[in-house]
Design a protein around this motif. Structure first.
Motif, mmCIF file in Angstrom:
data_model
loop_
_atom_site.group_PDB
_atom_site.id
_atom_site.type_symbol
_atom_site.label_atom_id
_atom_site.label_comp_id
_atom_site.label_asym_id
_atom_site.label_seq_id
_atom_site.Cartn_x
_atom_site.Cartn_y
_atom_site.Cartn_z
ATOM 1 N N ASP A 47 -20.010 -24.539 -17.763
ATOM 2 C CA ASP A 47 -18.799 -24.230 -18.504
ATOM 3 C C ASP A 47 -17.814 -23.567 -17.551
ATOM 4 O O ASP A 47 -18.066 -22.466 -17.056
ATOM 5 N N VAL A 48 -16.715 -24.254 -17.280
ATOM 6 C CA VAL A 48 -15.733 -23.755 -16.320
ATOM 7 C C VAL A 48 -14.371 -23.707 -16.984
ATOM 8 O O VAL A 48 -13.944 -24.672 -17.611
ATOM 9 N N ASP A 49 -13.714 -22.570 -16.857
ATOM 10 C CA ASP A 49 -12.334 -22.451 -17.319
ATOM 11 C C ASP A 49 -11.419 -22.621 -16.117
ATOM 12 O O ASP A 49 -11.593 -21.946 -15.097
ATOM 13 N N ILE A 50 -10.460 -23.524 -16.235
ATOM 14 C CA ILE A 50 -9.517 -23.786 -15.152
ATOM 15 C C ILE A 50 -8.125 -23.424 -15.632
ATOM 16 O O ILE A 50 -7.721 -23.801 -16.726
ATOM 17 N N THR A 51 -7.433 -22.692 -14.800
ATOM 18 C CA THR A 51 -6.061 -22.320 -15.140
ATOM 19 C C THR A 51 -5.212 -22.260 -13.879
ATOM 20 O O THR A 51 -5.708 -21.959 -12.800
ATOM 21 N N ASN A 52 -3.936 -22.567 -14.051
ATOM 22 C CA ASN A 52 -2.961 -22.409 -12.968
ATOM 23 C C ASN A 52 -2.069 -21.202 -13.226
ATOM 24 O O ASN A 52 -1.159 -20.925 -12.461
ATOM 25 N N ASP A 53 -2.335 -20.507 -14.327
ATOM 26 C CA ASP A 53 -1.554 -19.342 -14.719
ATOM 27 C C ASP A 53 -2.173 -18.086 -14.094
ATOM 28 O O ASP A 53 -3.273 -17.688 -14.471
ATOM 29 N N PRO A 54 -1.456 -17.439 -13.148
ATOM 30 C CA PRO A 54 -2.020 -16.251 -12.487
ATOM 31 C C PRO A 54 -2.367 -15.125 -13.471
ATOM 32 O O PRO A 54 -3.354 -14.426 -13.285
ATOM 33 N N ASP A 55 -1.583 -14.944 -14.526
ATOM 34 C CA ASP A 55 -1.879 -13.892 -15.490
ATOM 35 C C ASP A 55 -3.163 -14.189 -16.259
ATOM 36 O O ASP A 55 -3.969 -13.305 -16.505
ATOM 37 N N ALA A 56 -3.326 -15.439 -16.640
ATOM 38 C CA ALA A 56 -4.542 -15.829 -17.359
ATOM 39 C C ALA A 56 -5.757 -15.696 -16.424
ATOM 40 O O ALA A 56 -6.837 -15.290 -16.865
ATOM 41 N N PHE A 57 -5.580 -15.976 -15.137
ATOM 42 C CA PHE A 57 -6.665 -15.858 -14.178
ATOM 43 C C PHE A 57 -7.118 -14.411 -14.044
ATOM 44 O O PHE A 57 -8.304 -14.123 -13.981
#
Length: 138
Positions: free
Chosen positions: A125-135
């Motif tokens: 299960d991997v969460d991928i984000t390009n949003d620095p705040d969400a990271f």
């Protein structure tokens, strides 16, 4: 054991030349504790250095049984499994991706190669984000 066709590009010489590591396999408790014969086995990519990648089953495990791997599978030395069932000795030399079955009613050494079984792989299960705040919040 049925030997693959000599003209088949997947000859034993080509399919047993991986670097060999590990000495353990995962075996169904039905095989170990209930003394049922191994009727289905496959080799996956090993999970760790001591793992050979071999998974061995009686062939009578239900989906629910298989889903509870932590309680229903045991580690065992491959050598011990080969002593318990000498018909698998040549088969355990095969590379990852190999699947074998011994149908009920077949001869004790009646192993057949299976080509259409998809070996299960662990789900990640991997969460991928390009949003620095969400990271930052992960």
């Amino acid at each position: 054991m049925r030997t693959p066709d000599i003209d088949d590009p997947k000859t034993p010489e080509l399919e047993t030349n991986q670097t060999k590591n590990g000495f353990l396999c995962l075996v169904s408790r039905m095989v170990i504790e209930e003394r049922m014969p191994i009727r289905f086995m496959y080799k996956t990519v090993p999970d760790h250095l001591n793992d050979t990648g071999w998974r061995m089953y009686s062939g009578y495990e239900s989906e629910e049984y298989l889903a509870d791997e932590l309680n229903n599978m045991m580690t065992a030395p491959v050598e011990a499994m080969c002593k318990a069932d000498p018909t698998i000795t040549d088969l355990v030399d095969y590379n990852a991706g190999t699947v074998w079955e011994r149908p009920p009613g077949s001869a004790e050494d009646g192993w057949e190669r299976v080509y259409d079984y998809i070996i299960p792989s662990p789900s990640v299960d991997v969460d991928i984000t390009n949003d620095p705040d969400a990271f930052k919040n992960l």
